[in-house]
Enzyme design. Structure first.
Site, mmCIF file in Angstrom:
data_model
loop_
_atom_site.group_PDB
_atom_site.id
_atom_site.type_symbol
_atom_site.label_atom_id
_atom_site.label_comp_id
_atom_site.label_asym_id
_atom_site.label_seq_id
_atom_site.Cartn_x
_atom_site.Cartn_y
_atom_site.Cartn_z
ATOM 1 N N TYR A 159 -42.041 -31.132 -10.002
ATOM 2 C CA TYR A 159 -42.685 -30.627 -11.221
ATOM 3 C C TYR A 159 -41.568 -30.440 -12.239
ATOM 4 C CZ TYR A 159 -45.886 -27.511 -13.821
ATOM 5 O OH TYR A 159 -46.672 -26.926 -14.782
ATOM 6 N N ARG A 214 -47.854 -36.362 -25.418
ATOM 7 C CA ARG A 214 -46.893 -35.242 -25.581
ATOM 8 C C ARG A 214 -46.550 -34.753 -24.186
ATOM 9 N NH1 ARG A 214 -46.518 -30.902 -23.224
ATOM 10 N NH2 ARG A 214 -48.010 -29.448 -24.064
ATOM 11 N N LYS A 232 -48.860 -32.229 -11.369
ATOM 12 C CA LYS A 232 -49.790 -31.093 -11.466
ATOM 13 C C LYS A 232 -50.686 -31.061 -10.222
ATOM 14 C CE LYS A 232 -48.984 -29.460 -15.706
ATOM 15 N NZ LYS A 232 -48.765 -28.084 -16.118
ATOM 16 N N GLU A 303 -54.311 -32.636 -19.981
ATOM 17 C CA GLU A 303 -52.904 -32.265 -19.896
ATOM 18 C C GLU A 303 -52.060 -33.097 -20.852
ATOM 19 O OE1 GLU A 303 -51.875 -29.823 -17.498
ATOM 20 O OE2 GLU A 303 -50.054 -29.893 -18.716
ATOM 21 N N ASP A 304 -51.212 -32.430 -21.590
ATOM 22 C CA ASP A 304 -50.175 -33.069 -22.398
ATOM 23 C C ASP A 304 -50.709 -34.124 -23.365
ATOM 24 O OD1 ASP A 304 -48.593 -31.306 -21.072
ATOM 25 O OD2 ASP A 304 -47.224 -32.771 -20.229
ATOM 26 N N ASP A 326 -55.090 -27.411 -19.985
ATOM 27 C CA ASP A 326 -54.061 -26.598 -19.339
ATOM 28 C C ASP A 326 -53.025 -26.082 -20.341
ATOM 29 O OD1 ASP A 326 -52.591 -25.573 -17.136
ATOM 30 O OD2 ASP A 326 -51.271 -27.319 -17.228
ATOM 31 N N ASP A 327 -52.658 -26.912 -21.315
ATOM 32 C CA ASP A 327 -51.602 -26.495 -22.245
ATOM 33 C C ASP A 327 -52.082 -25.384 -23.167
ATOM 34 O OD1 ASP A 327 -49.474 -28.427 -21.520
ATOM 35 O OD2 ASP A 327 -51.100 -29.816 -21.963
ATOM 36 N N ASN A 471 -40.389 -26.831 -22.096
ATOM 37 C CA ASN A 471 -39.981 -27.636 -20.935
ATOM 38 C C ASN A 471 -39.510 -29.005 -21.389
ATOM 39 O OD1 ASN A 471 -40.767 -25.717 -18.959
ATOM 40 N ND2 ASN A 471 -42.896 -26.310 -19.211
ATOM 41 N N ASN A 517 -44.966 -20.172 -16.390
ATOM 42 C CA ASN A 517 -45.424 -21.566 -16.364
ATOM 43 C C ASN A 517 -46.866 -21.594 -15.885
ATOM 44 O OD1 ASN A 517 -45.910 -24.341 -15.289
ATOM 45 N ND2 ASN A 517 -43.806 -24.599 -16.006
HETATM 46 N N1 LIG Z 1 -44.315 -22.829 -19.955
HETATM 47 C C1 LIG Z 1 -45.444 -23.479 -19.901
HETATM 48 O O1 LIG Z 1 -46.276 -23.281 -19.009
HETATM 49 C C2 LIG Z 1 -45.741 -24.504 -20.939
HETATM 50 C C3 LIG Z 1 -44.776 -24.964 -21.779
HETATM 51 N N2 LIG Z 1 -45.089 -25.878 -22.718
HETATM 52 C C4 LIG Z 1 -44.002 -26.391 -23.536
HETATM 53 O O2 LIG Z 1 -44.188 -25.964 -24.863
HETATM 54 C C5 LIG Z 1 -43.642 -26.915 -25.734
HETATM 55 C C6 LIG Z 1 -44.624 -27.205 -26.830
HETATM 56 O O3 LIG Z 1 -45.824 -27.714 -26.306
HETATM 57 P P1 LIG Z 1 -47.070 -27.952 -27.266
HETATM 58 O O4 LIG Z 1 -47.384 -26.736 -28.036
HETATM 59 O O5 LIG Z 1 -48.156 -28.513 -26.457
HETATM 60 O O6 LIG Z 1 -46.448 -29.062 -28.222
HETATM 61 P P2 LIG Z 1 -46.891 -29.419 -29.656
HETATM 62 O O7 LIG Z 1 -46.274 -30.700 -29.983
HETATM 63 O O8 LIG Z 1 -48.352 -29.254 -29.750
HETATM 64 O O9 LIG Z 1 -46.219 -28.267 -30.568
HETATM 65 C C7 LIG Z 1 -44.874 -28.166 -30.879
HETATM 66 C C8 LIG Z 1 -44.725 -27.205 -32.058
HETATM 67 O O10 LIG Z 1 -43.336 -26.995 -32.304
HETATM 68 C C9 LIG Z 1 -43.120 -27.086 -33.700
HETATM 69 N N3 LIG Z 1 -41.752 -27.501 -33.982
HETATM 70 C C10 LIG Z 1 -41.198 -28.722 -33.825
HETATM 71 N N4 LIG Z 1 -39.931 -28.696 -34.259
HETATM 72 C C11 LIG Z 1 -39.676 -27.433 -34.664
HETATM 73 C C12 LIG Z 1 -38.537 -26.783 -35.215
HETATM 74 N N5 LIG Z 1 -37.396 -27.442 -35.420
HETATM 75 N N6 LIG Z 1 -38.637 -25.486 -35.523
HETATM 76 C C13 LIG Z 1 -39.793 -24.808 -35.323
HETATM 77 N N7 LIG Z 1 -40.898 -25.361 -34.817
HETATM 78 C C14 LIG Z 1 -40.827 -26.666 -34.488
HETATM 79 C C15 LIG Z 1 -44.124 -28.131 -34.173
HETATM 80 O O11 LIG Z 1 -44.324 -28.011 -35.564
HETATM 81 C C16 LIG Z 1 -45.336 -27.732 -33.340
HETATM 82 O O12 LIG Z 1 -46.013 -26.705 -33.995
HETATM 83 C C17 LIG Z 1 -43.274 -28.126 -24.870
HETATM 84 O O13 LIG Z 1 -41.893 -28.065 -24.620
HETATM 85 C C18 LIG Z 1 -44.012 -27.894 -23.597
HETATM 86 O O14 LIG Z 1 -43.347 -28.433 -22.487
HETATM 87 C C19 LIG Z 1 -46.361 -26.324 -22.917
HETATM 88 C C20 LIG Z 1 -47.359 -25.908 -22.093
HETATM 89 C C21 LIG Z 1 -47.103 -25.000 -21.003
HETATM 90 C C1 LIG Z 2 -45.951 -26.807 -18.136
HETATM 91 C C2 LIG Z 2 -46.687 -27.681 -19.029
HETATM 92 O O1 LIG Z 2 -47.879 -27.865 -18.892
HETATM 93 C C3 LIG Z 2 -45.989 -28.311 -20.106
HETATM 94 O O2 LIG Z 2 -44.808 -28.067 -20.296
HETATM 95 O O3 LIG Z 2 -46.629 -29.093 -20.816
HETATM 96 MG MG LIG Z 3 -48.562 -29.516 -20.018
#
Ligand SMILES: NC(=O)C1=CN([C@@H]2O[C@H](COP(=O)(O)OP(=O)(O)OC[C@H]3O[C@@H](n4cnc5c(N)ncnc54)[C@H](O)[C@@H]3O)[C@@H](O)[C@H]2O)C=CC1
Ligand SMILES: CC(=O)C(=O)O
Ligand SMILES: [Mg+2]
Length: 646
Positions: A159, A214, A232, A303-304, A326-327, A471, A517
């Protein structure tokens, strides 16, 4: 023992015969030309299939026929049956395995020891990933026993973070014949039902579906995103006891906007740009309809997907299909859970929090929405007051209504209008303006929480809440060590990818960081909705999964200042979440599993009163019901079914 089923498309052992050039290395069953509508579609990545179809010599003809695998080989090539060196002597004879496996008979524990010993000799994480994938394709029982018994070592390999590298290298590490999921190409829009028929296992209960647009914080990886649904679902199996043969990873291939892949001769997806929105929805509507027609009770996890499509698909399907994102929802729930525990530890009352999100995408807005609901439900706040607890920052700075750009709908949910016409561009400026109690990173900007930013948070709070959640590891906004050092040990911390423990020089305690996570949520949420035969996944079910996770910590875990339970307890936690999600489904009258509704004196689809749901005996019986239905990897003692196949 599962009974043998006649494969509809190619069995795995037959697929093993296809070499990377698309020719048959060993001839096979029938005289049958490869054609786009034949049963190969979906099982091979689209460009490989196209290459195969273009080859002049791809007709499988009588000159090239050999018998399908027979006897012992067919057993060893059946990943759900194979036990390798664990087959007992008498069975080796009857299954015609003698000579095909080394003479020593080993226990499952000995096999696990070999796997771990060998794994530890491998240097690079990607080699470890490939080795584990191969193991899974050869012996499902052994693979999942290794995962469950060594969760903290193996989870990061199958993962995040390593799955991120595996996706980036997908077209290099792709192994012909290793079928782990279905590829649904938009070119095959008119053949979706036939492709679903190619899936070799009957009645999947759960499907994780991505379009690769994404992947983690790595951007548009196109068809290379396949590693994510596979990873997943491995966690669904290990953490919540789904039967491996009843899980279905799907990658939609709609092209990619990533020029690197469009120009990469080894890329395995369609070489075209992603479609317009109408075409996107037209295609995904067809996929959803075909999935429901074939498997009406299957839960679909999105997802993603890129943020706008993530919100749009959830809105479009959530009331019509059994599905969740999930996101948005899983991440919302897991962060709410950690936040509930951080709230107690911070000593700041709920209504005094000011929460800043760095990142305003599907995860950022999903988490903010979930926290907002909590502030309303538990904090007694009005929706307006709860909304004002949040500030979002995206790539253009603080999200405000008067910033001058057109905001996508999801950002308007938390855009500010009380900024007095001022705009704030840098994170430090926003922090100085907002004075947040919590800073949550979901922007995929590795290192964005610099020492200055962390110190600024520490200067404003006794216990700053700092969650760098992006991530994989390279995208984390800061490390645990940095957060500890620059807050002098005061931080309340959780990260998306696990960081190592840290010896706190102030308390002299070895502290383990929380892993915020969604893997703590989706297995139990999925298990509960599937077992309940729920009509749909509701906000209350998602909210309940967060509350149950937050309450699941033991006294010992709390004394260790943890925000999340130990990962090793994840099966126990997933069962609790599943039980409480079923309770919510019963309360909402959405549960249809007769055995479950009967336990509560109700009939399918009839709401169960809250007082009945508080009955502790029934709750204990329901937990046992859930636990008894969790698949546990072990070799069977009864081989009668297997002998019948031979
Ligand atoms: N810990 C967890 O369980 C999870 C972590 N994530 C992580 O969260 C991150 C974002 O995922 P999503 O929201 O789905 O992506 P997304 O692409 O929908 O959103 C990214 C956001 O970051 C902003 N952004 C980009 N560059 C930036 C900068 N320089 N300064 C400020 N903001 C900036 C964008 O404008 C956008 O609003 C990914 O790295 C993903 O792996 C996502 C889901 C679960
Ligand atoms: C953990 C997860 O779903 C993500 O980083 O997109
Ligand atoms: Mg995800």
């Amino acid at each position: 023992m599962r009974s043998a089923r006649k494969p509809v498309g190619l069995s795995h052992s037959q697929l093993r015969g296809i070499t990377s050039t698309g020719r048959w290395s060993s001839p096979t069953l029938h005289t049958r030309p490869l054609s786009p509508t034949a049963n190969y579609t979906g099982l091979l990545p689209p460009s490989l299939l196209q290459a195969t179809l273009k080859m002049p010599n791809t007709t499988i003809n009588d000159k090239h026929t050999v018998s399908p695998l027979k006897g012992g080989m067919s057993v060893l090539k059946s990943r759900h049956i194979n036990q390798g060196t664990s087959f007992p002597p008498q069975l080796r004879t009857s299954l015609r395995l003698r000579g095909l496996v080394p003479p020593t008979q080993e226990t499952l524990d000995q096999q696990i020891e070999r796997v771990i010993t060998f794994l530890n000799t491998l240097e690079s994480p990607i080699e470890k990933y490939c080795y584990l994938s191969r193991l899974k394709s050869e012996n499902v029982t052994l693979f999942y026993r290794v995962v469950i018994d060594h969760l903290t070592q193996i989870t990061p390999l199958i993962y995040t973070p390593v799955v991120g590298e595996a996706c980036q290298k997908f077209s290099l590490i792709y192994t012909p014949g290793l079928v782990e999921g279905l590829f649904l190409s938009k070119e095959d829009k008119d053949h979706i039902p036939e492709i679903l028929d190619n899936w070799p296992y009957p009645n999947p209960e759960i499907c994780v579906i991505t379009d690769g647009s994404r992947i983690l914080g790595l951007g548009d990886l196109g068809v290379n995103g396949m590693g994510i649904p596979i990873g997943k679902l491995s966690l669904y199996i290990a953490a919540a006891g789904f039967d491996p043969s009843r899980t279905l990873p799907i990658t939609l291939d709609m092209g990619t906007n990533n020029d690197k892949y469009l120009n990469d001769p080894l890329y395995l997806g369609l070489r075209c740009r992603r479609p317009s929105d109408p075409d996107f929805f037209d295609y995904i509507d067809s996929v959803m309809a075909a999935l429901r027609k074939k498997w009406p009770n299957m839960l679909v996890q999105f997802e993603d997907f890129s943020s706008e499509h993530a919100f749009q698909t959830l809105d479009r399907y959530r009331n019509e299909y059994l599905c969740f994102n999930d996101d948005i929802q899983g991440t919302g729930a897991v962060i709410l859970s950690g936040f509930i525990n951080a709230l107690t530890m911070s000593g700041v009352p709920l209504n005094k929090h000011r929460i800043l999100f760095f990142g305003a995408g599907s995860a950022g807005v999903g988490v903010a929405s979930q926290l907002k609901d909590h502030f309303i439900k538990s904090g007694g706040m009005s929706p307006e007051a709860a909304r004002d607890v949040f500030w979002l920052v995206d790539s253009k700075g603080l999200v405000t209504f008067d910033r001058g750009d057109k905001l996508p709908q999801h950002k308007t949910l938390f855009a500010r209008s009380d900024n007095g016409g001022k705009q704030f561009k840098t994170l430090a400026d926003v922090i100085n303006y907002v004075q947040p109690t919590a800073l949550i990173g979901l922007a995929s900007q590795g290192g964005a929480f610099t020492p200055d930013i962390i110190e600024l948070m520490a200067s404003m709070n006794d216990r700053p809440i700092i969650f760098p959640l992006s991530n994989p590891l390279t995208n984390a906004e800061c490390t645990f060590e940095q957060a500890m050092i620059h807050t002098k040990g005061k931080v309340l911390f959780a990260s998306g990818t696990a960081f190592p423990a840290f010896l706190d020089p102030y308390s002299k305690q070895v502290l383990e960081p929380g892993q915020g996570n969604n893997m703590y949520i989706f297995p139990g949420l999925g298990r509960g909705t599937v077992l309940a035969k729920a009509e749909r996944v509701t906000d209350d079910m998602v909210y309940q999964s967060a509350v149950t996770l937050a309450e699941s910590l033991t006294e010992e875990e709390r004394s260790e200042q943890r925000l999340y339970p130990r990962l090793q307890r994840i099966r126990e936690i997933s069962a609790l979440i599943a039980r409480d999600v079923i309770h919510t489904a019963l309360r909402e009258g959405l549960a249809h599993e007769p055995a479950i509704v009967r336990m509560y004196g109700a009939s399918p689809g009839q709401p169960v009163p809250a007082a009945t749901l508080r009955d502790e005996e029934r709750a204990a019986a329901l937990l046992t019901y859930v636990q008894e239905r969790m698949w546990n990897p072990a070799y069977p003692e009864d081989f009668s079914g297997l002998k019948a196949m031979m």
